[in-house]
Write a protein that holds these residues in place. Structure first.
Motif: not given
Length: 272
Positions: A142, A234, A237, A239, A260
């Motif tokens: 990721v 989270v 990113y 996600g 993610l």
């Protein structure tokens, strides 16, 4: 003061609208800072008061060595609680200020999971809690800051161990999952057989300083900031994170799931 935007003058009204919008956003931000500061002060007040009172009582009269050791042990316990709280507050403050990230790279999630498993096992062994690690047949990457990703996984594992019963089991699973639009996601599941969450409290577990009734009874020294930090990381990113309970018919257990986006153009290495 906000500028009035009347109907008579279109140009002033057009100019006033962005000003008012910016002012409203600033007011929301200031209100959030005030609320955060008040909450932090409230959480720190109790351990500080206990440390001060315990020290003053211990010094008021000459006491046996065992009494001094008891007082120092209590002071040490609350000092550790304050240290954890201050560290969590610092993380959130840095994230809110946009200075927490160390830059994105393609991070090997499977390696992060292996390292987190090794680290959390040291905390799980004294309570005979078993960590079951499940990894995919390929290495998954990721785009993230590795330090933040490690913190994220550790928060979920730490919660799972903390709220598990002695002799319980915690599962850590890393997998990939395609979405309908063809996007591939890296999914991290952390499951436990612990105390679970009351259904009425599930929507609040990501609030800063919030702790459910079961959590307060099982681990009264918690800070209530772990999941708030996890969600912030989270969301940075792009996600998502969910916490679901119960995992069993008797209302216990919990599953935390992070999704993610798989890093674009990252190497995909098959694990033999």
């Amino acid at each position: 003061r906000r500028r009035a935007a009347g109907r008579a003058h279109v140009e002033p009204r057009r100019r006033a609208s962005p000003f008012n919008g910016g002012r409203a956003g600033l007011e929301v931000a200031v209100a959030a800072i005030v609320r955060f500061t008040a909450d932090a002060s409230h959480e720190l007040r109790t351990p500080v008061s206990i440390i001060r009172t315990t020290a003053e009582l211990a010094l008021r009269h000459r006491r046996d060595p065992e009494e001094y050791r008891t007082a120092l042990a209590e002071i040490g316990a609350h000092a550790r609680q304050m240290s954890e709280l201050v560290n969590d507050l610092l993380v959130l403050a840095r994230i809110d200020a946009g200075v927490e990230s160390h830059g994105r790279t393609s991070v090997d999630v499977t390696r992060v999971a292996v390292d987190a498993d090794r680290e959390i096992s040291e905390l799980a062994v004294p309570r005979s809690i078993r960590i079951d690690l499940s990894l995919p047949p390929e290495t998954l990457y990721v785009s993230a800051d590795e330090i933040s990703l490690r913190r994220l996984v550790f928060i979920l594992l730490d919660n799972a161990v903390k709220y598990s019963q002695t002799g319980g089991k915690v599962g850590l699973r890393v997998r990939s999952e395609p979405l309908p639009d063809g996007t591939r996601m890296v999914v991290i599941d952390v499951c436990d057989e612990g105390i679970g969450i009351e259904p009425s409290e599930g929507a609040r577990v990501f609030e800063r300083f919030y702790r459910g009734s079961r959590a307060r009874q099982h681990a009264p020294d918690g800070t209530g900031l772990g999941l708030a930090i996890a969600r912030t990381i989270v969301e940075r990113y792009q996600g998502s994170i969910t916490v679901a309970s119960p995992m069993s018919p008797n209302g216990t257990g919990c599953r935390a799931t992070i999704s993610l986006p798989l890093a674009a153009n990252a190497p995909r290495i098959t694990v033999h």
